[in-house]
Design an enzyme around this catalytic site. Structure first.
Site, PDB file in Angstrom:
ATOM      1  N   ASN A  44      46.181  54.159  39.574  1.00 50.49           N
ATOM      2  CA  ASN A  44      45.814  52.995  40.408  1.00 50.49           C
ATOM      3  C   ASN A  44      44.211  53.064  40.512  1.00 50.49           C
ATOM      4  OD1 ASN A  44      45.884  55.614  41.882  1.00 50.49           O
ATOM      5  ND2 ASN A  44      45.879  54.622  44.058  1.00 50.49           N
ATOM      6  N   GLU A  46      41.414  51.119  42.612  1.00 51.52           N
ATOM      7  CA  GLU A  46      41.131  50.606  43.680  1.00 51.52           C
ATOM      8  C   GLU A  46      39.635  49.857  43.307  1.00 51.52           C
ATOM      9  OE1 GLU A  46      41.527  53.230  47.134  1.00 51.52           O
ATOM     10  OE2 GLU A  46      43.646  53.150  46.677  1.00 51.52           O
ATOM     11  N   ALA A  48      36.121  47.888  45.470  1.00 53.00           N
ATOM     12  CA  ALA A  48      35.366  47.952  47.091  1.00 53.00           C
ATOM     13  C   ALA A  48      35.774  46.751  47.629  1.00 53.00           C
ATOM     14  CB  ALA A  48      33.717  48.007  46.597  1.00 53.00           C
ATOM     15  N   TYR A  50      38.968  45.381  48.624  1.00 50.06           N
ATOM     16  CA  TYR A  50      40.071  45.910  48.768  1.00 50.06           C
ATOM     17  C   TYR A  50      41.336  44.943  47.963  1.00 50.06           C
ATOM     18  CZ  TYR A  50      37.872  49.226  51.989  1.00 50.06           C
ATOM     19  OH  TYR A  50      37.167  50.098  52.929  1.00 50.06           O
ATOM     20  N   CYS A  55      47.866  48.827  41.351  1.00 49.07           N
ATOM     21  CA  CYS A  55      48.685  49.986  41.509  1.00 49.07           C
ATOM     22  C   CYS A  55      48.889  50.702  40.159  1.00 49.07           C
ATOM     23  CB  CYS A  55      50.077  49.704  41.991  1.00 49.07           C
ATOM     24  SG  CYS A  55      50.276  49.472  43.639  1.00 49.07           S
ATOM     25  N   GLU A  57      51.664  51.590  38.758  1.00 50.98           N
ATOM     26  CA  GLU A  57      52.602  51.106  37.598  1.00 50.98           C
ATOM     27  C   GLU A  57      52.287  49.552  37.021  1.00 50.98           C
ATOM     28  OE1 GLU A  57      52.613  51.946  40.917  1.00 50.98           O
ATOM     29  OE2 GLU A  57      54.652  52.432  41.594  1.00 50.98           O
ATOM     30  N   CYS A  90      55.759  49.814  45.424  1.00 48.08           N
ATOM     31  CA  CYS A  90      55.674  49.210  46.451  1.00 48.08           C
ATOM     32  C   CYS A  90      56.480  47.745  45.836  1.00 48.08           C
ATOM     33  CB  CYS A  90      54.173  48.473  46.450  1.00 48.08           C
ATOM     34  SG  CYS A  90      53.459  47.388  45.124  1.00 48.08           S
ATOM     35  N   CYS A  93      55.134  45.966  42.811  1.00 55.50           N
ATOM     36  CA  CYS A  93      55.537  46.623  41.398  1.00 55.50           C
ATOM     37  C   CYS A  93      56.796  46.879  41.172  1.00 55.50           C
ATOM     38  CB  CYS A  93      54.799  48.296  41.688  1.00 55.50           C
ATOM     39  SG  CYS A  93      53.177  48.077  41.466  1.00 55.50           S
TER      40      CYS A  93
END
Ligand code: THU
Length: 136
Positions: A44, A46, A48, A50, A55, A57, A90, A93
């Site tokens: 994953n 990430e 700033a 958001y 992910c 996957e 999720c 994904c």
């Protein structure tokens, strides 16, 4: 276990260490066995901002496609901690996996200590919409 299962789980666990997850502190690694037999990994990533996070996957699928494979024979996802809830893919994904997998494609879910549970894509995304649903 047969069919390179241990290698796939180890790859997912190893790439998890490279996750960029400073906001959630929830590192995830994914490893795909492609139709060529090669393994493609992703973590994953990430951001700033958001919602721009990606992910594990999705990262692994991108690596697979970039390398030329188009089918997922199996996928392993490693995240979370022993005793906590499963790190199941999720919803988004599940759909991403659906694009390149079959109903019986295994999705192995583990934590850093090992395999927790194996599902099929059909179990995680029943009655799904995929390429064959497009009437052209
Ligand atoms: N995450 C994944 O990468 N894969 C999953 O299967 C579940 C969640 C990531 C997204 C986000 O960076 C962090 O885990 C917390 O949701």
């Amino acid at each position: 276990m047969a069919d390179g299962f241990d290698e796939l789980m180890a790859a997912a666990r190893a790439v998890r260490a490279n996750a960029h997850a400073p906001y959630s502190n929830f590192k995830v690694g994914a490893a795909i066995r492609g139709e060529s037999g090669r393994i493609f990994v992703g973590a994953n990533v990430e951001n700033a901002a958001y919602p721009q996070g990606q992910c594990a996957e999705a990262s692994a699928i991108g690596a697979m496609v970039a390398a030329g494979d188009r089918r997922i024979a199996a996928i392993a996802v490693v995240g979370g901690e022993p005793g906590n809830e499963l790190c199941t893919p999720c919803g988004g994904c599940r759909q991403r996996i659906r694009e390149f997998a079959a109903p019986d494609t295994p999705i192995h879910v583990g934590d850093p200590a090992g395999l927790r549970r194996s599902f099929t894509l059909e179990a995680l995304l029943p009655h799904s919409f995929g390429p064959t649903n497009l009437a052209f």
